[in-house]
Write an enzyme that holds these catalytic residues in place. Structure first.
Site, PDB file in Angstrom:
ATOM      1  N   TRP A 166       0.852  -1.182   0.000  1.00 31.40           N
ATOM      2  CA  TRP A 166       0.000   0.000   0.000  1.00 31.40           C
ATOM      3  C   TRP A 166       0.898   1.245   0.000  1.00 31.40           C
ATOM      4  CZ3 TRP A 166       0.783   3.420   3.970  1.00 31.40           C
ATOM      5  CH2 TRP A 166       1.335   2.938   5.163  1.00 31.40           C
ATOM      6  N   GLU A 177       7.485   8.112  14.030  1.00 30.92           N
ATOM      7  CA  GLU A 177       7.672   7.460  12.739  1.00 30.92           C
ATOM      8  C   GLU A 177       8.535   8.312  11.803  1.00 30.92           C
ATOM      9  OE1 GLU A 177       6.812   4.495  11.924  1.00 30.92           O
ATOM     10  OE2 GLU A 177       5.237   3.892  13.314  1.00 30.92           O
ATOM     11  N   GLU A 234       8.783   1.190   6.340  1.00 33.47           N
ATOM     12  CA  GLU A 234       8.440   2.044   7.478  1.00 33.47           C
ATOM     13  C   GLU A 234       8.257   3.505   7.058  1.00 33.47           C
ATOM     14  OE1 GLU A 234       8.306   1.656  10.984  1.00 33.47           O
ATOM     15  OE2 GLU A 234       8.216  -0.530  10.813  1.00 33.47           O
ATOM     16  N   HIS A 280       4.817   5.092   6.797  1.00 35.76           N
ATOM     17  CA  HIS A 280       3.988   5.342   7.978  1.00 35.76           C
ATOM     18  C   HIS A 280       3.965   6.818   8.338  1.00 35.76           C
ATOM     19  CE1 HIS A 280       5.013   0.938   9.277  1.00 35.76           C
ATOM     20  NE2 HIS A 280       4.352   1.006   8.137  1.00 35.76           N
ATOM     21  N   GLU A 305       8.967  -3.176  17.845  1.00 32.76           N
ATOM     22  CA  GLU A 305       7.978  -3.423  16.796  1.00 32.76           C
ATOM     23  C   GLU A 305       6.654  -3.887  17.392  1.00 32.76           C
ATOM     24  OE1 GLU A 305       8.084  -2.558  13.815  1.00 32.76           O
ATOM     25  OE2 GLU A 305      10.142  -2.519  13.140  1.00 32.76           O
ATOM     26  N   THR A 322       4.965  -0.843  18.920  1.00 36.50           N
ATOM     27  CA  THR A 322       4.383   0.020  17.898  1.00 36.50           C
ATOM     28  C   THR A 322       3.110  -0.594  17.328  1.00 36.50           C
ATOM     29  OG1 THR A 322       6.628   0.687  17.345  1.00 36.50           O
ATOM     30  CG2 THR A 322       4.923   1.321  15.822  1.00 36.50           C
ATOM     31  N   ASP A 336       1.657  -3.583   9.343  1.00 32.41           N
ATOM     32  CA  ASP A 336       3.069  -3.574   8.936  1.00 32.41           C
ATOM     33  C   ASP A 336       3.970  -3.865  10.130  1.00 32.41           C
ATOM     34  OD1 ASP A 336       2.816  -3.074   6.243  1.00 32.41           O
ATOM     35  OD2 ASP A 336       3.691  -1.070   6.297  1.00 32.41           O
ATOM     36  N   GLU A 337       3.683  -3.190  11.242  1.00 33.75           N
ATOM     37  CA  GLU A 337       4.522  -3.354  12.432  1.00 33.75           C
ATOM     38  C   GLU A 337       4.486  -4.802  12.923  1.00 33.75           C
ATOM     39  OE1 GLU A 337       6.374  -1.002  12.942  1.00 33.75           O
ATOM     40  OE2 GLU A 337       5.390   0.919  12.688  1.00 33.75           O
ATOM     41  N   HIS A 378       6.775  -6.852  10.733  1.00 37.84           N
ATOM     42  CA  HIS A 378       8.178  -6.583  11.061  1.00 37.84           C
ATOM     43  C   HIS A 378       8.562  -7.207  12.408  1.00 37.84           C
ATOM     44  CE1 HIS A 378       7.821  -2.789   8.325  1.00 37.84           C
ATOM     45  NE2 HIS A 378       7.979  -3.894   7.634  1.00 37.84           N
TER      46      HIS A 378
END
Length: 399
Positions: free
Chosen positions: A98, A141, A179, A182, A232, A235, A264-265, A268
């Protein structure tokens, strides 16, 4: 990469990694946090700015560097192939990722201004304290250059050329690229919302990147990957909670934005925890000592040097609001520790050295101690004060 609360004050028993000794060649450097000194939080717009040094020490400690013995570097070199097969798979191809524009009004569209108007209408009912948390998350971020720099200090896994083809270097650059979306997305959303003072936010970002961070990972990838595993997950929790609150306030688009960042976090987090899991498999004694060392020092938050030109306790104030709203709390800190202990099966380790057994006991019993400390702190807590935040035009928010 972000989490929020620094709260532990009780001194814990110190454990040093790798047999309890620092390598003989590890220099010790007097390290200062670099936040400009300032009076207590004041009204930024009314305070008269006076010249001051760019960076003035606020706290001092001895920084240990290059604490990993040379033979340990060979472990990471030997894991190159493993990392390619097991870690790089947690990256997504750019064409399948995305992008911020997927969630924002399209500036090329005839309906752009109407979309912006709708976005601003949705934001009107969201309270100021939520925006303090969202802005703090966004600023954290946006300090991404600092985090890539930190990862590239780690011995044995750094990107030696800036375009190295080692699995470790490919991961660090691609992780950074993922990242980077974000902060871009949250920044643009907040800009369009009209609810925040973008100039003060931009100053805070510049101060934060200029100040850097000091996670006390000692150029040591054992410590570094334990730190990133913890961060991670923190977050993921924080963005997940801002998504939940946005939905409760009726802004479903903002909830979607925070939720997609949280996902996403989480991905990761999976990669970093797999690295540490592999280290526990190869070197359980060294890894449990490193885990105990990081937890003794406490996981410092990436944005702990946050400053806006006015409030030298800005991070503490932001953290207090996040704690009160349940965006990121002391309980979350303890829960993350407990999760990692279970994820890495620390309690099941056998054949450890004497120091390793002590470290194992320390990390396995720490979460309940943290919760008890927090309960006592909550019991002693004084009446919450009200603080102006420059990010929201100096409007006051309850801590």
């Amino acid at each position: 990469m972000a989490s929020r609360v620094a709260f532990l004050t009780e001194p814990f028993l110190f454990f040093t990694p790798f047999g309890g000794r620092r390598s003989g060649g590890s220099p010790r450097v007097s390290m200062a946090s670099t936040i400009p000194s300032a009076a207590a939080a004041t009204n930024c717009s009314s305070r008269i700015e006076t010249p001051k040094k760019l960076f003035t020490p606020r706290e001092m400690h001895v920084q240990v560097t290059h604490s990993m013995p040379p033979q340990k570097i060979e472990i990471f070199k030997s894991l190159e192939g493993w990392a390619e097969e097991n870690i790089l798979v947690h990256l997504k191809p750019v064409e399948k990722c995305w992008q911020p524009q997927d969630f924002l009004p399209d500036p090329s569209s005839e309906g752009f201004y109407e979309e912006v108007k709708e976005l601003r209408e949705r934001c009107k009912e969201i309270p100021d304290d939520y925006f303090v948390c969202l802005v703090g998350d966004m600023i954290t971020e946006e300090a991404l250059p600092t985090y890539q720099t930190m990862l590239n200090t780690l011995d044995g896994v750094r990107d030696e050329t800036g375009a190295s083809l080692t699995s470790w270097a490919v991961w660090t650059r691609a992780w950074t690229a993922e990242e980077n979306r974000h902060g871009d997305l949250l920044n643009k959303y907040l800009y369009l919302s009209g609810r925040v003072d973008m100039k003060q936010i931009e100053k805070t970002i510049q101060y934060l990147i200029g100040s850097g961070m000091d996670p006390r990972t000692e150029n040591n990838p054992y410590l570094g990957f334990i730190y990133t595993s913890f961060q991670e997950r923190a977050t993921f929790i924080s963005h997940g909670n801002t998504a939940r609150h946005a939905k409760e306030y009726g802004d479903l688009k903002l909830a979607q934005i925070c939720g997609i960042i949280a996902s996403d976090e989480k991905r990761h987090e999976t990669a970093y925890t797999k690295i540490v899991e592999k280290l526990f498999e190869i070197d359980p004694d060294g890894t449990v000592l490193a885990f105990a060392d990081m937890m003794k020092k406490k996981i410092s938050m990436p944005a702990h040097l946050m400053y806006d030109g006015c409030d030298d306790k800005l991070f503490d104030h932001f953290s207090a609001v996040a704690q009160r709203l349940g965006v990121y709390t002391a309980k979350d800190y303890a829960d993350i520790l407990e999760f990692l202990v279970a994820r890495w099966k620390v309690g099941e380790l056998t054949g450890l050295s004497g120091e390793g057994n002590k470290a194992q006991d320390f990390v396995c019993t720490l979460a309940p101690r943290i919760r008890r400390l927090d309960e006592r702190a909550q019991g002693r807590a004084k009446k919450a004060s009200v603080i102006p935040f420059s990010w929201i035009y100096d409007r006051e928010v309850l801590l």
